[in-house]
Design a protein around this motif. Structure first.
Motif, mmCIF file in Angstrom:
data_model
loop_
_atom_site.group_PDB
_atom_site.id
_atom_site.type_symbol
_atom_site.label_atom_id
_atom_site.label_comp_id
_atom_site.label_asym_id
_atom_site.label_seq_id
_atom_site.Cartn_x
_atom_site.Cartn_y
_atom_site.Cartn_z
ATOM 1 N N THR A 1 -26.461 25.930 37.839
ATOM 2 C CA THR A 1 -27.140 26.767 37.194
ATOM 3 C C THR A 1 -28.257 26.039 36.263
ATOM 4 O O THR A 1 -27.135 24.838 35.152
ATOM 5 N N ALA A 2 -29.441 25.698 35.826
ATOM 6 C CA ALA A 2 -29.803 24.559 35.363
ATOM 7 C C ALA A 2 -29.552 24.744 34.168
ATOM 8 O O ALA A 2 -30.218 25.532 33.556
ATOM 9 N N THR A 3 -29.706 23.491 33.289
ATOM 10 C CA THR A 3 -29.232 23.528 31.578
ATOM 11 C C THR A 3 -29.959 22.402 31.201
ATOM 12 O O THR A 3 -30.323 22.871 29.675
ATOM 13 N N HIS A 4 -30.980 21.240 31.787
ATOM 14 C CA HIS A 4 -32.769 20.785 31.081
ATOM 15 C C HIS A 4 -33.350 21.326 31.327
ATOM 16 O O HIS A 4 -33.977 22.363 32.235
ATOM 17 N N SER A 5 -33.996 21.174 29.891
ATOM 18 C CA SER A 5 -35.891 21.959 29.638
ATOM 19 C C SER A 5 -36.169 20.620 29.700
ATOM 20 O O SER A 5 -35.608 19.387 28.916
ATOM 21 N N SER B 1 -54.431 17.314 24.853
ATOM 22 C CA SER B 1 -53.725 18.542 24.364
ATOM 23 C C SER B 1 -53.370 19.487 25.044
ATOM 24 O O SER B 1 -53.532 20.499 24.933
ATOM 25 N N LEU B 2 -52.355 19.032 25.809
ATOM 26 C CA LEU B 2 -51.891 19.700 26.785
ATOM 27 C C LEU B 2 -50.435 19.640 26.711
ATOM 28 O O LEU B 2 -49.917 19.716 26.180
ATOM 29 N N ASP B 3 -49.891 21.340 27.003
ATOM 30 C CA ASP B 3 -48.662 21.841 26.318
ATOM 31 C C ASP B 3 -48.560 22.514 27.868
ATOM 32 O O ASP B 3 -49.032 23.616 28.649
ATOM 33 N N LEU B 4 -47.156 22.429 28.234
ATOM 34 C CA LEU B 4 -46.686 22.871 29.540
ATOM 35 C C LEU B 4 -45.282 23.051 29.534
ATOM 36 O O LEU B 4 -44.393 22.406 28.523
ATOM 37 N N LEU B 5 -44.450 23.611 29.749
ATOM 38 C CA LEU B 5 -42.823 24.049 30.039
ATOM 39 C C LEU B 5 -42.910 24.090 30.856
ATOM 40 O O LEU B 5 -42.584 25.042 32.074
ATOM 41 N N VAL B 6 -41.948 23.211 32.124
ATOM 42 C CA VAL B 6 -41.251 23.411 33.487
ATOM 43 C C VAL B 6 -40.326 24.291 33.426
ATOM 44 O O VAL B 6 -39.040 24.229 32.225
ATOM 45 N N PRO B 7 -39.924 25.518 34.150
ATOM 46 C CA PRO B 7 -38.889 26.246 34.560
ATOM 47 C C PRO B 7 -37.644 25.724 34.858
ATOM 48 O O PRO B 7 -37.717 25.316 36.185
ATOM 49 N N PRO B 8 -36.689 25.426 33.936
ATOM 50 C CA PRO B 8 -35.503 24.971 34.940
ATOM 51 C C PRO B 8 -35.374 25.999 35.501
ATOM 52 O O PRO B 8 -35.275 26.999 35.367
ATOM 53 N N GLY B 9 -34.671 24.496 36.759
ATOM 54 C CA GLY B 9 -34.258 25.612 38.222
ATOM 55 C C GLY B 9 -34.629 26.114 38.725
ATOM 56 O O GLY B 9 -33.978 26.111 40.479
ATOM 57 N N LEU C 1 -37.005 16.645 26.850
ATOM 58 C CA LEU C 1 -36.198 16.367 27.844
ATOM 59 C C LEU C 1 -34.865 16.742 26.759
ATOM 60 O O LEU C 1 -34.888 16.311 25.541
ATOM 61 N N ASP C 2 -35.045 18.677 26.265
ATOM 62 C CA ASP C 2 -33.628 18.785 26.096
ATOM 63 C C ASP C 2 -33.830 19.288 24.886
ATOM 64 O O ASP C 2 -32.959 18.359 23.696
ATOM 65 N N ALA D 1 -32.428 8.513 33.057
ATOM 66 C CA ALA D 1 -31.761 8.310 34.951
ATOM 67 C C ALA D 1 -30.732 8.937 35.072
ATOM 68 O O ALA D 1 -31.055 9.390 37.112
ATOM 69 N N ARG D 2 -29.825 9.458 35.214
ATOM 70 C CA ARG D 2 -29.034 9.577 35.041
ATOM 71 C C ARG D 2 -29.281 11.333 35.327
ATOM 72 O O ARG D 2 -28.918 12.459 35.802
ATOM 73 N N THR D 3 -30.474 11.629 34.412
ATOM 74 C CA THR D 3 -30.669 13.091 34.413
ATOM 75 C C THR D 3 -32.118 13.579 34.709
ATOM 76 O O THR D 3 -32.539 14.757 35.361
ATOM 77 N N LEU D 4 -33.166 12.549 35.029
ATOM 78 C CA LEU D 4 -34.325 12.787 35.099
ATOM 79 C C LEU D 4 -34.392 11.303 36.434
ATOM 80 O O LEU D 4 -34.431 10.033 35.733
ATOM 81 N N GLY D 5 -35.315 11.852 37.774
ATOM 82 C CA GLY D 5 -35.217 11.224 39.059
ATOM 83 C C GLY D 5 -36.887 11.269 39.403
ATOM 84 O O GLY D 5 -37.098 12.259 38.633
#
Length: 270
Positions: free
Chosen positions: A2-6, A24-32, A65-66, A79-83
């Motif tokens: 299960t993805a846990t990072h937002s 002025s950009l607003d975005l939410l990346v859906p986890p997983g 990030l989170d 870098a351990r969370t995001l590549g």
């Protein structure tokens, strides 16, 4: 898994010199999930991805990030969370494929720690997944554009992050290798729950392989949602200035865009 990072952006403004690229950009990346960013050239797709990976600091707003600002996080921790696979990566001269892919393990190396069996396994798995194991001892300088692109993807996979950002991962690849890479990313998403954000130029590949589609126009969000909601004839016209017909892809049930040029029939059959 299960993805846990937002990952999200809030009131984000980006630019170079006197030129504003994102406003002025607003975005939410859906986890997983797999998210794909599309838009015309110079609309801000790659700029947005660079800021999400902290390569470009925002003029205003936040990349979170989170709930933490990525531009204030220690580089190795991030870098351990995001590549990230950037659009035009540059390899050190003379480096072999195996050594380049091995650099994907750098974020996992502790001070004075030694290369481990887990590192060997991660590199081998990345080489196998991208069908580049037979290139391991060759210099990256000797490779074709398509081979080189698959090696860079292998390095990103070896990093084993929960979030992966890819800027045009199918560049230089023929259509069979494009499908192979996008299938690989889908496998990664489905088996490991890796959150993937990528930029693609091919609208139909984007629609087929994505869960969440983001369309940018002139540095602003035009639409975001499931491909069937976003990839419409009105959207293609507004974002790309192109007349089209959008039908259902018989192989994926996703939208399929058929571009209309001056030499094509534009009337709708009665």
């Amino acid at each position: 898994m299960t993805a846990t990072h937002s990952l999200s952006v809030e009131s984000l403004q980006l630019g170079y010199g006197d030129r504003t690229v994102i406003e002025s950009l607003d975005l939410l990346v859906p986890p997983g999930r797999i998210t794909t960013i599309v838009g015309a050239n110079a609309c801000g797709k790659s700029t947005l991805l660079r800021s999400m990976s902290r390569l470009l600091a925002p003029r205003a707003g936040h990349v979170l990030l989170d709930g933490r600002e990525v531009h204030r996080m220690p580089a190795k921790e991030l870098a351990r969370t995001l590549g990230l696979l950037p659009q035009s990566p540059i390899a050190p001269e003379g480096i072999t494929v195996a050594d380049l892919v091995g650099r994907g393990r750098n974020p996992h190396q502790r001070l004075l720690s030694r290369w481990s069996h887990a590192d060997d396994e991660a590199v081998a798995a990345a080489l196998d997944a991208t069908h580049t194991a037979d290139l391991a001892d060759r210099s990256v300088d000797e490779l074709s554009g398509g081979q080189r692109q698959r090696v860079w993807i292998a390095m990103a996979l070896a990093q084993q992050t929960d979030l992966l950002l890819l800027d045009e991962p199918t560049t230089f690849l023929d259509v069979s290798h494009q499908v192979e890479v996008l299938d690989l990313l889908t496998d990664l998403n489905q088996t490991r729950g890796t959150t993937i954000v990528m930029v693609l130029h091919d609208l139909n590949m984007a629609a087929r392989y994505t869960d969440h589609l983001i369309a940018l126009a002139d540095g602003k969000l035009y639409a975001a949602g499931e491909p069937a909601e976003v990839l419409t004839e009105d959207c293609v016209r507004a974002v790309f200035g192109l007349d089209s017909r959008v039908i259902t892809d018989p192989t994926s049930d996703k939208p399929l865009m058929l571009p209309l040029g001056r030499h094509h029939v534009t009337s709708t059959p009665g």
